[in-house]
Design an enzyme around this catalytic site. Structure first.
Site, PDB file in Angstrom:
ATOM      1  N   LYS A 189      -6.270  -1.075  -1.637  1.00  0.00           N
ATOM      2  CA  LYS A 189      -6.583  -1.048  -3.066  1.00  0.00           C
ATOM      3  C   LYS A 189      -6.447  -2.456  -3.678  1.00  0.00           C
ATOM      4  O   LYS A 189      -5.873  -3.358  -3.061  1.00  0.00           O
ATOM      5  CB  LYS A 189      -5.660  -0.043  -3.769  1.00  0.00           C
ATOM      6  CG  LYS A 189      -5.847   1.409  -3.295  1.00  0.00           C
ATOM      7  CD  LYS A 189      -4.935   2.376  -4.059  1.00  0.00           C
ATOM      8  CE  LYS A 189      -5.125   3.811  -3.588  1.00  0.00           C
ATOM      9  NZ  LYS A 189      -4.314   4.784  -4.368  1.00  0.00           N
ATOM     10  N   ASN A 246      -0.325   1.750  -5.416  1.00  0.00           N
ATOM     11  CA  ASN A 246       0.373   2.082  -4.166  1.00  0.00           C
ATOM     12  C   ASN A 246      -0.365   1.575  -2.912  1.00  0.00           C
ATOM     13  O   ASN A 246      -0.285   2.169  -1.845  1.00  0.00           O
ATOM     14  CB  ASN A 246       0.661   3.586  -4.096  1.00  0.00           C
ATOM     15  CG  ASN A 246      -0.606   4.426  -4.210  1.00  0.00           C
ATOM     16  OD1 ASN A 246      -1.710   3.891  -4.213  1.00  0.00           O
ATOM     17  ND2 ASN A 246      -0.451   5.728  -4.270  1.00  0.00           N
ATOM     18  N   TYR A 295     -13.149   9.159  -6.926  1.00  0.00           N
ATOM     19  CA  TYR A 295     -11.972   9.986  -7.246  1.00  0.00           C
ATOM     20  C   TYR A 295     -12.340  11.190  -8.123  1.00  0.00           C
ATOM     21  O   TYR A 295     -11.501  11.675  -8.885  1.00  0.00           O
ATOM     22  CB  TYR A 295     -10.898   9.135  -7.923  1.00  0.00           C
ATOM     23  CG  TYR A 295      -9.972   8.395  -6.961  1.00  0.00           C
ATOM     24  CD1 TYR A 295      -9.225   9.093  -6.003  1.00  0.00           C
ATOM     25  CD2 TYR A 295      -9.812   7.015  -7.022  1.00  0.00           C
ATOM     26  CE1 TYR A 295      -8.364   8.428  -5.130  1.00  0.00           C
ATOM     27  CE2 TYR A 295      -8.956   6.344  -6.145  1.00  0.00           C
ATOM     28  CZ  TYR A 295      -8.233   7.058  -5.210  1.00  0.00           C
ATOM     29  OH  TYR A 295      -7.373   6.403  -4.349  1.00  0.00           O
ATOM     30  N   GLU A 352     -15.837  10.836   1.908  1.00  0.00           N
ATOM     31  CA  GLU A 352     -15.416   9.471   1.554  1.00  0.00           C
ATOM     32  C   GLU A 352     -16.077   8.423   2.454  1.00  0.00           C
ATOM     33  O   GLU A 352     -16.435   7.340   1.994  1.00  0.00           O
ATOM     34  CB  GLU A 352     -13.890   9.383   1.626  1.00  0.00           C
ATOM     35  CG  GLU A 352     -13.231  10.210   0.519  1.00  0.00           C
ATOM     36  CD  GLU A 352     -11.720  10.250   0.610  1.00  0.00           C
ATOM     37  OE1 GLU A 352     -11.140   9.681   1.564  1.00  0.00           O
ATOM     38  OE2 GLU A 352     -11.105  10.853  -0.287  1.00  0.00           O
ATOM     39  N   HIS A 406      -5.247   3.800   0.116  1.00  0.00           N
ATOM     40  CA  HIS A 406      -5.766   5.164   0.033  1.00  0.00           C
ATOM     41  C   HIS A 406      -6.044   5.650   1.449  1.00  0.00           C
ATOM     42  O   HIS A 406      -6.443   4.869   2.303  1.00  0.00           O
ATOM     43  CB  HIS A 406      -7.085   5.204  -0.748  1.00  0.00           C
ATOM     44  CG  HIS A 406      -7.864   6.456  -0.495  1.00  0.00           C
ATOM     45  ND1 HIS A 406      -7.614   7.621  -1.172  1.00  0.00           N
ATOM     46  CD2 HIS A 406      -8.824   6.750   0.419  1.00  0.00           C
ATOM     47  CE1 HIS A 406      -8.408   8.574  -0.699  1.00  0.00           C
ATOM     48  NE2 HIS A 406      -9.157   8.064   0.271  1.00  0.00           N
TER      49      HIS A 406
HETATM   50  P1  ATP Z   1      -4.924   8.475  -2.271  1.00  0.00           P
HETATM   51  O1  ATP Z   1      -5.885   9.599  -2.601  1.00  0.00           O
HETATM   52  O2  ATP Z   1      -5.181   7.226  -3.094  1.00  0.00           O
HETATM   53  O3  ATP Z   1      -4.858   8.210  -0.810  1.00  0.00           O
HETATM   54  P2  ATP Z   1      -2.746  10.293  -2.411  1.00  0.00           P
HETATM   55  O4  ATP Z   1      -3.647  11.224  -1.670  1.00  0.00           O
HETATM   56  O5  ATP Z   1      -1.416   9.998  -1.828  1.00  0.00           O
HETATM   57  O6  ATP Z   1      -3.458   8.920  -2.666  1.00  0.00           O
HETATM   58  P3  ATP Z   1      -3.528  11.634  -4.839  1.00  0.00           P
HETATM   59  O7  ATP Z   1      -2.782  12.781  -5.392  1.00  0.00           O
HETATM   60  O8  ATP Z   1      -4.826  11.890  -4.147  1.00  0.00           O
HETATM   61  O9  ATP Z   1      -2.536  10.804  -3.889  1.00  0.00           O
HETATM   62  O10 ATP Z   1      -3.757  10.602  -6.022  1.00  0.00           O
HETATM   63  C1  ATP Z   1      -4.739   9.597  -5.940  1.00  0.00           C
HETATM   64  C2  ATP Z   1      -4.190   8.321  -6.500  1.00  0.00           C
HETATM   65  O11 ATP Z   1      -3.995   8.488  -7.899  1.00  0.00           O
HETATM   66  C3  ATP Z   1      -2.811   7.913  -5.974  1.00  0.00           C
HETATM   67  O12 ATP Z   1      -2.840   7.221  -4.768  1.00  0.00           O
HETATM   68  C4  ATP Z   1      -2.331   7.030  -7.090  1.00  0.00           C
HETATM   69  O13 ATP Z   1      -2.934   5.733  -7.012  1.00  0.00           O
HETATM   70  C5  ATP Z   1      -2.852   7.760  -8.311  1.00  0.00           C
HETATM   71  N1  ATP Z   1      -1.870   8.725  -8.832  1.00  0.00           N
HETATM   72  C6  ATP Z   1      -1.484   9.905  -8.283  1.00  0.00           C
HETATM   73  N2  ATP Z   1      -0.569  10.543  -9.035  1.00  0.00           N
HETATM   74  C7  ATP Z   1      -0.354   9.729 -10.096  1.00  0.00           C
HETATM   75  C8  ATP Z   1       0.474   9.817 -11.255  1.00  0.00           C
HETATM   76  N3  ATP Z   1       1.269  10.859 -11.470  1.00  0.00           N
HETATM   77  N4  ATP Z   1       0.432   8.787 -12.124  1.00  0.00           N
HETATM   78  C9  ATP Z   1      -0.393   7.729 -11.930  1.00  0.00           C
HETATM   79  N5  ATP Z   1      -1.204   7.593 -10.876  1.00  0.00           N
HETATM   80  C10 ATP Z   1      -1.195   8.580  -9.971  1.00  0.00           C
HETATM   81 MG    MG Z   2      -5.630  11.634  -2.263  1.00  0.00          MG
END
Ligand code: ATP
Ligand code: MG
Length: 138
Positions: free
Chosen positions: A9, A112, A49, A126, A115
């Site tokens: 990211k 974080n 997303y 994706e 992804h």
């Molecule tokens: P990713 O899809 O990016 O691999 P993930 O599967 O671990 O991450 P998801 O629940 O799919 O988590 O959320 C997608 C992304 O949205 C997260 O990686 C993070 O960057 C952001 N995100 C998730 N939860 C929160 C939250 N509560 N507040 C802010 N940002 C969030």
């Molecule tokens: Mg995810």
């Protein structure tokens, strides 16, 4: 053999972590089958997303994802989806296992570093979002 989509990211790229993240993938048996750098528009981030469009963090997340260049790549290997998710660590870096990418480098739940696809169907969507067949090495 399984394929998954990974993104380093904008925060990971800005922090100079491209090499570090790729090193962890390669050291753990994940092969790079495609790779490119891309600066997503807000619209492209929203499309990627789309599953999160009803979430309260959607607008902020898509602002962040379009704030700078990312590296998008396809990882290939046995159990690649789960293996990648294990190397990444939990979404919330405070809950991520020690030694995972997010535990080591994330600065917030949103920012974080990486992804990773979470299931075979999402991996297919994706991968097709970013790569055509000619860009993927066998
Ligand atoms: P990713 O899809 O990016 O691999 P993930 O599967 O671990 O991450 P998801 O629940 O799919 O988590 O959320 C997608 C992304 O949205 C997260 O990686 C993070 O960057 C952001 N995100 C998730 N939860 C929160 C939250 N509560 N507040 C802010 N940002 C969030
Ligand atoms: Mg995810």
């Amino acid at each position: 053999m399984e394929r998954t989509l990974s993104i380093i990211k904008p925060d990971g790229v800005a922090k100079g972590l491209i090499g570090e993240v790729l090193k962890r993938f390669e050291a753990n048996g994940l092969k790079v089958a495609a790779l490119k750098m891309i600066h997503l528009t807000k619209k492209q981030a929203q499309g990627f997303y789309a599953v999160h469009q009803e979430k309260p963090f959607f607008d902020s997340l898509t602002d962040f994802m379009s704030s700078g260049p990312c590296v998008v790549l396809i990882l290939e290997g046995e159990g690649a989806i789960d293996k990648n998710r294990k190397l990444m660590g939990a979404t919330d870096f405070r809950k991520a296992d020690p030694g995972t990418i997010r535990a080591d480098y994330a600065s917030s739940i949103e920012q974080n570093i990486v992804h990773g696809s979470d299931a075979p169907e999402t991996a297919r969507f994706e991968i097709a979002y970013f790569f055509n067949a000619l860009e993927i090495v066998n």
